[in-house]
Design an enzyme around this catalytic site. Structure first.
Site, PDB file in Angstrom:
ATOM      1  N   LYS A 206       0.855  -1.188   0.000  1.00 46.66           N
ATOM      2  CA  LYS A 206       0.000   0.000   0.000  1.00 46.66           C
ATOM      3  C   LYS A 206       0.889   1.236   0.000  1.00 46.66           C
ATOM      4  CE  LYS A 206      -3.592   2.342   2.585  1.00 46.66           C
ATOM      5  NZ  LYS A 206      -4.567   2.259   3.673  1.00 46.66           N
ATOM      6  N   LYS A 258      -2.416  -1.478  -3.675  1.00 45.36           N
ATOM      7  CA  LYS A 258      -3.242  -0.279  -3.631  1.00 45.36           C
ATOM      8  C   LYS A 258      -2.373   0.961  -3.728  1.00 45.36           C
ATOM      9  CE  LYS A 258      -6.295   1.947  -0.440  1.00 45.36           C
ATOM     10  NZ  LYS A 258      -6.675   2.037   0.921  1.00 45.36           N
TER      11      LYS A 258
HETATM   12  C1  PBG Z   1      -7.035   3.417   5.508  1.00 47.14           C
HETATM   13  C2  PBG Z   1      -7.530   3.401   4.116  1.00 47.14           C
HETATM   14  C3  PBG Z   1      -7.416   4.417   3.171  1.00 47.14           C
HETATM   15  C4  PBG Z   1      -8.071   3.953   2.021  1.00 47.14           C
HETATM   16  C5  PBG Z   1      -8.567   2.694   2.306  1.00 47.14           C
HETATM   17  N1  PBG Z   1      -8.214   2.351   3.593  1.00 47.14           N
HETATM   18  C6  PBG Z   1      -6.829   5.778   3.283  1.00 47.14           C
HETATM   19  C7  PBG Z   1      -5.396   5.941   3.448  1.00 47.14           C
HETATM   20  O1  PBG Z   1      -4.641   4.981   3.544  1.00 47.14           O
HETATM   21  O2  PBG Z   1      -4.949   7.098   3.506  1.00 47.14           O
HETATM   22  C8  PBG Z   1      -8.200   4.718   0.739  1.00 47.14           C
HETATM   23  C9  PBG Z   1      -9.252   4.224  -0.199  1.00 47.14           C
HETATM   24  C10 PBG Z   1      -9.539   5.154  -1.318  1.00 47.14           C
HETATM   25  O3  PBG Z   1      -8.870   6.186  -1.520  1.00 47.14           O
HETATM   26  O4  PBG Z   1     -10.490   4.847  -2.055  1.00 47.14           O
HETATM   27  N2  PBG Z   1      -8.082   3.298   6.434  1.00 47.14           N
END
Ligand code: PBG
Length: 338
Positions: A206, A258
């Protein structure tokens, strides 16, 4: 022989790939990848303080839901054949440790329980296992006195969240905080409680991405600053393999990359090495860009949606999280013709 004496002359049949592109039927027959409804996971936002669904300005077509409206959205997705639901909760009250996250009466856990009762075993229920929606500072973990995210203290909170989400009925826990050791910690907590069935859907690779921008509105994020001390540097590819290997070794049942679109090399790498299912998350900013350009008439919105999810699948993701999941399943995929 004709009089053609200049330019290349294509003679052998094998040198004519265009033959298989001639009609929609031929193109359909030889398509190497095809996205189906059951590949898709719909992320849903539930906000405790709402009494009516609230549309997101930066994500046209996506709402923050009430407990009632999320039941309707979930039922529609399941009816359409979507493979699963990923839930995010926005509590009415936030504090430094994210207390609402593991409160059985907290919005996320209540939603899980309600949807489990509504839908039975008819869909895969997943929840974001992270503290950022619940903390008043907006970070994915608890902080030390100097304001940095405290990895190991956060793991204890994740273990408590895991038990609460599992008790509420989640099939899979989406460990998305990028703390070191989070998958192992959550697995140990589940196993120690006698729960061998609840699985871990690890956000393994991520990245600290600008494409999460609209998500900040979606969860009313309080974050100041950024997440670069725990999420990955977009410059790094090899590091993703290390994160993935660690998560699988710690017990991840599925892994995720992601965002999706700018990270298809990582998706392909992950698919090549992982012996667990690989997912990719088409995040909020990816959604908003296509909606915005489509609304201007600058791109063909529907085609762009199908093209992007197909590309994510082609890169190697077997599961795709997308805010278009229900629309794809009901309207865009059945009509797909190239
Ligand atoms: C963290 C989380 C995020 C997203 C999903 N889980 C935000 C981040 O990591 O800053 C982002 C999902 C999206 O942008 O659609 N809880």
């Amino acid at each position: 022989m004709t009089e053609h004496t200049t330019g290349p002359v294509v003679t052998a049949g094998a040198l004519r790939p265009r033959r298989l592109r001639r009609t929609p039927a031929l193109r359909r027959l030889v398509a190497e990848n095809r996205v189906t409804a059951s590949d898709l996971v719909l992320p849903l936002f539930v906000k405790e303080s709402l009494d009516a669904p609230s549309p997101l300005t930066s994500m046209p077509g996506v709402d923050q839901h009430t407990l009632d409206s999320v039941r309707r959205a979930a039922a529609a997705a399941v009816e359409a054949g979507v493979g699963g639901l990923m839930l995010f909760g926005i509590p009415a009250v936030r504090d430094a440790r994210g207390s609402a996250a593991d409160d059985p009466d907290g919005i996320l856990n209540r939603t899980l329980a309600v949807l489990r009762a509504d839908l039975g075993a008819g869909t895969v229920l997943m929840a974001d296992l992270c503290l950022d929606e619940f903390t008043d500072h907006g970070h994915c973990g608890v902080l030390t006195t100097d304001g940095t995210v405290d990895n190991d203290a956060t793991l204890l909170r994740y273990q408590q969240m895991a038990l609460a989400q599992a008790a509420a009925g989640a099939d899979l826990l989406g460990t998305s905080g990028m703390m070191d050791g989070q998958v192992g910690a959550v697995r140990a907590a589940l196993d120690d409680s006698g729960d061998v069935d609840t699985g871990i859907f690890a956000y393994a690779a991520k990245y600290a991405s600008s494409f999460y921008g609209p998500f900040r509105e979606a969860v009313d994020s309080a974050l100041q600053g950024d997440r670069r001390t725990y999420q990955q540097n977009p410059a790094n590819r090899t590091e993703a393999m290390r994160e993935i290997a660690l998560d699988i070794a710690e017990g991840a049942d599925l892994i995720m990359v992601k965002p999706a679109m700018s990270y298809l090399d990582i998706v392909a790498d992950a698919a090549a090495v992982a012996d667990v299912p690989v997912a990719a998350y088409q995040v909020s900013g990816e959604y908003s860009m296509i909606e915005a350009a489509g609304a201007h008439g600058w791109i063909d919105r529907d085609r762009a949606i199908v093209e992007t999810v197909t590309s994510i699948k082609r890169a190697g993701a077997q599961i795709i999280l997308t805010y278009w999941a229900t629309e794809l399943a009901t309207r865009l995929l059945p009509g797909t013709s190239h």
